[in-house]
Design a protein around this motif. Structure first.
Motif, PDB file in Angstrom:
ATOM      1  N   MET A 142       0.840  -1.193   0.000  1.00 15.67           N
ATOM      2  CA  MET A 142       0.000   0.000   0.000  1.00 15.67           C
ATOM      3  C   MET A 142       0.877   1.246   0.000  1.00 15.67           C
ATOM      4  O   MET A 142       1.856   1.325   0.751  1.00 15.67           O
ATOM      5  N   ASP A 143       0.512   2.217  -0.849  1.00 15.30           N
ATOM      6  CA  ASP A 143       1.256   3.465  -0.838  1.00 15.30           C
ATOM      7  C   ASP A 143       0.660   4.391   0.223  1.00 15.30           C
ATOM      8  O   ASP A 143      -0.333   4.067   0.883  1.00 15.30           O
ATOM      9  N   ASP A 144       1.256   5.574   0.377  1.00  9.13           N
ATOM     10  CA  ASP A 144       0.823   6.485   1.439  1.00  9.13           C
ATOM     11  C   ASP A 144      -0.622   6.935   1.252  1.00  9.13           C
ATOM     12  O   ASP A 144      -1.382   7.057   2.222  1.00  9.13           O
ATOM     13  N   LYS A 145      -1.023   7.169  -0.010  1.00  7.57           N
ATOM     14  CA  LYS A 145      -2.390   7.623  -0.259  1.00  7.57           C
ATOM     15  C   LYS A 145      -3.395   6.527   0.103  1.00  7.57           C
ATOM     16  O   LYS A 145      -4.426   6.806   0.737  1.00  7.57           O
ATOM     17  N   GLN A 146      -3.098   5.297  -0.290  1.00 13.21           N
ATOM     18  CA  GLN A 146      -3.993   4.183   0.026  1.00 13.21           C
ATOM     19  C   GLN A 146      -4.081   3.946   1.531  1.00 13.21           C
ATOM     20  O   GLN A 146      -5.155   3.674   2.071  1.00 13.21           O
ATOM     21  N   THR A 147      -2.930   4.085   2.190  1.00  6.55           N
ATOM     22  CA  THR A 147      -2.907   3.904   3.646  1.00  6.55           C
ATOM     23  C   THR A 147      -3.746   4.955   4.344  1.00  6.55           C
ATOM     24  O   THR A 147      -4.543   4.656   5.253  1.00  6.55           O
TER      25      THR A 147
ATOM     26  N   LYS B  49     -10.400  -7.488  12.596  1.00 10.44           N
ATOM     27  CA  LYS B  49      -9.103  -7.101  12.041  1.00 10.44           C
ATOM     28  C   LYS B  49      -8.207  -8.326  12.078  1.00 10.44           C
ATOM     29  O   LYS B  49      -7.776  -8.768  13.149  1.00 10.44           O
ATOM     30  N   ILE B  50      -7.939  -8.879  10.900  1.00 11.49           N
ATOM     31  CA  ILE B  50      -7.210 -10.135  10.772  1.00 11.49           C
ATOM     32  C   ILE B  50      -5.811  -9.856  10.247  1.00 11.49           C
ATOM     33  O   ILE B  50      -5.662  -9.131   9.257  1.00 11.49           O
ATOM     34  N   PRO B  51      -4.758 -10.360  10.889  1.00 11.86           N
ATOM     35  CA  PRO B  51      -3.411 -10.175  10.346  1.00 11.86           C
ATOM     36  C   PRO B  51      -3.361 -10.557   8.866  1.00 11.86           C
ATOM     37  O   PRO B  51      -3.925 -11.583   8.461  1.00 11.86           O
ATOM     38  N   SER B  52      -2.708  -9.735   8.069  1.00 12.21           N
ATOM     39  CA  SER B  52      -2.737  -9.910   6.614  1.00 12.21           C
ATOM     40  C   SER B  52      -2.342 -11.305   6.182  1.00 12.21           C
ATOM     41  O   SER B  52      -2.938 -11.890   5.263  1.00 12.21           O
ATOM     42  N   GLN B  53      -1.324 -11.889   6.860  1.00  6.29           N
ATOM     43  CA  GLN B  53      -0.841 -13.201   6.444  1.00  6.29           C
ATOM     44  C   GLN B  53      -1.806 -14.324   6.797  1.00  6.29           C
ATOM     45  O   GLN B  53      -1.688 -15.444   6.284  1.00  6.29           O
TER      46      GLN B  53
ATOM     47  N   PRO C 181      -2.376  -1.463   6.577  1.00  4.56           N
ATOM     48  CA  PRO C 181      -0.998  -1.894   6.294  1.00  4.56           C
ATOM     49  C   PRO C 181      -0.673  -3.310   6.758  1.00  4.56           C
ATOM     50  O   PRO C 181       0.023  -4.038   6.067  1.00  4.56           O
ATOM     51  N   ASP C 182      -1.183  -3.726   7.922  1.00  6.86           N
ATOM     52  CA  ASP C 182      -0.842  -5.042   8.460  1.00  6.86           C
ATOM     53  C   ASP C 182      -2.056  -5.935   8.682  1.00  6.86           C
ATOM     54  O   ASP C 182      -1.916  -7.046   9.202  1.00  6.86           O
ATOM     55  N   HIS C 183      -3.244  -5.465   8.316  1.00  7.63           N
ATOM     56  CA  HIS C 183      -4.452  -6.222   8.598  1.00  7.63           C
ATOM     57  C   HIS C 183      -5.440  -6.170   7.433  1.00  7.63           C
ATOM     58  O   HIS C 183      -5.489  -5.182   6.690  1.00  7.63           O
TER      59      HIS C 183
END
Length: 469
Positions: A1-6, A45-49, A77-79
């Protein structure tokens, strides 16, 4: 994810107000939230992996009102985050605990509602894998299926699941590493759930088999349905959730049931889901549960479940890569499969649900019979096996019974031969033997594995002074 998406994702995330945290663990955080005074909703909120994005995408296409309605999904970013509606009610386990057991009509109605929901899941390629009393919410309009923490989509050509997951007592045998789960795995859990509602005890309780076999507790027609749904071998089970619903209602099964994509059923009219701010849901959103890690970790090394043939008069079975499915199906038709759960602990045992046969003529012949067996090979030169052995006698106990495990090469030569010894087998009892055999690293993988009752003189057969209680 870029800054705008984040920044955009964080903006969406911040619009929700957290009312309270429902669960927190390695599988993520589950919260009760509202947005602009509308809600409540459940936010996971689920960890991305760990996120099963394909499951949630498929679930969002489901329209059955007894399944969660996905309101939104987005990435942090992580979820991976999913928001869905919240149903007001009580977990089924609380309802059963309060009433001790449910009336036949109530239990049948709830399980049929769940069958409709599960049929919808299977139509969209989703296997729930954790249908348990804590994951069913009983609301004013009936049963709702929740918690998709370990759900997965059907994977073509897979031999077994990547992880051994499930709730002991309700998870199917293949969830412990023998084979890939499919629609029949959920059928097994539904059968267990019906037995739980009718008896009021969990399937791993030693009273379960006895209560299930009591016609004053469980009508014989429903007992037969539960036995078929919970057969050890998947091919011997009722093949779809819709077929299970029909069996419970006493309706004939549709021909050519499709295992991977069961036939669509017409869902009975039910109250529409309300998505206003007064809409309330209780969801036990619990993270994925790793059950029996030490044992399942060993079994998950298995390659593919290989079904043993039905017991022959000499009480032995041979299991190979070319096992005969019709044998397993015939076993289910003859009712020789026990309804008890495959025991996830080494050399576990349970009391069989059969009623005592006072007309049996006992002899000094060994009354033990192998009813089911399976094995899988790992990459370390070992095989992992499970064998169900039933004492068919009403009055005789067998002390120090042993099962011989013999692995053979393609040419029929013996690669290894080992015994699995028990202390005692009581009348009408089924014991489950689980273990490892083979010669270890560098050894040849057997083409077939034979399981037989060891008839050595060290086995003592005598009148029993009691029964397992």
């Amino acid at each position: 994810m870029d800054d705008k998406q984040t920044a955009h994702a964080m903006g969406i995330d911040d619009t929700y107000r957290v009312e309270r945290t429902l669960a927190r663990g390695q599988g993520g955080v589950t919260e009760l939230v509202s947005i602009d005074g509308i809600g409540p909703f459940v936010r996971k909120k689920i960890p991305s992996q760990l996120a099963q994005r394909n499951v949630w995408a498929a679930l969002s296409a489901c329209t059955n009102p007894r399944l969660p309605h996905v309101e939104a999904t987005y990435e942090l970013p992580d979820h991976f985050v999913v928001v869905y509606d919240y149903v007001s009610g009580r977990p089924l386990e609380h309802v059963v605990q309060q009433q001790e057991k449910l009336p036949e009509r109530t239990a049948a109605q709830l399980i049929c509602q769940l069958c409709d929901a599960v049929t919808e899941l299977h139509r969209h390629g989703i296997i729930h894998r954790d249908i348990t009393p804590s994951n069913v919410i009983v609301a004013d309009d009936g049963a709702h299926l929740v918690d998709f923490g370990i759900a997965r989509t059907v994977a073509a050509n897979a031999t077994h699941d990547t992880k051994a997951l499930g709730t002991y007592g309700f998870a199917s045998p293949e969830q412990f590493g023998f084979a890939q789960t499919d629609a029949r795995s959920d059928v097994y859990s539904l059968g267990r759930l019906l037995g739980y509602m009718l008896t009021g005890v969990y399937p791993d309780d030693k009273r379960y088999g006895q209560l299930l076999a009591d016609p004053h507790v469980v009508p014989s027609q429903l007992k037969s349905v539960i036995d078929r749904a919970c057969s050890f071998e998947p091919s011997a089970r009722i093949q779809s959730a819709d077929e299970l619903r029909r069996a419970i209602l006493g309706q004939p099964a549709q021909q050519n049931e499709n295992i991977a994509r069961p036939a669509i059923v017409n869902v009975a009219p039910q109250s529409a889901r309300k998505r206003s701010k007064r809409k309330a849901i209780i969801i036990g959103a619990i993270s994925a549960i790793l059950i029996a890690a030490l044992i399942a970790g060993m079994l998950v090394l298995g390659n593919v479940f290989k079904t043993g043939k039905q017991s022959t008069p000499n009480s032995s079975t041979t299991s190979s890569s070319h096992s005969n499915t019709s044998d397993a199906q015939q076993m289910g038709k003859n009712g020789t499969n026990d309804s008890n759960q495959f025991n996830g602990s080494a050399n576990g045992q349970t009391t069989d649900g059969d009623s005592t046969d006072n007309t049996q003529s006992d002899t000094t012949e060994n009354p033990l019979k192998i009813t089911e067996s399976g094995w899988s090979a790992d990459s370390a030169g070992y095989i992992h096996y499970a064998v169900a052995v039933k004492n068919t006698s009403s009055t005789l106990q067998v002390e120090f019974p042993a099962i011989s495990i013999t692995g053979r090469a393609k040419d029929g030569s013996i690669l290894f031969a080992e015994d699995n010894l028990r202390a005692v087998s009581f009348p009408k009892q089924t014991i489950y033997l689980i273990g490892q055999a083979g010669n270890g690293p560098g050894s040849e993988t057997p083409e077939s594995v034979e399981f037989s009752i060891n008839q050595r003189g060290g086995t003592d057969i005598r009148q029993s002074h009691g029964v397992v209680t």
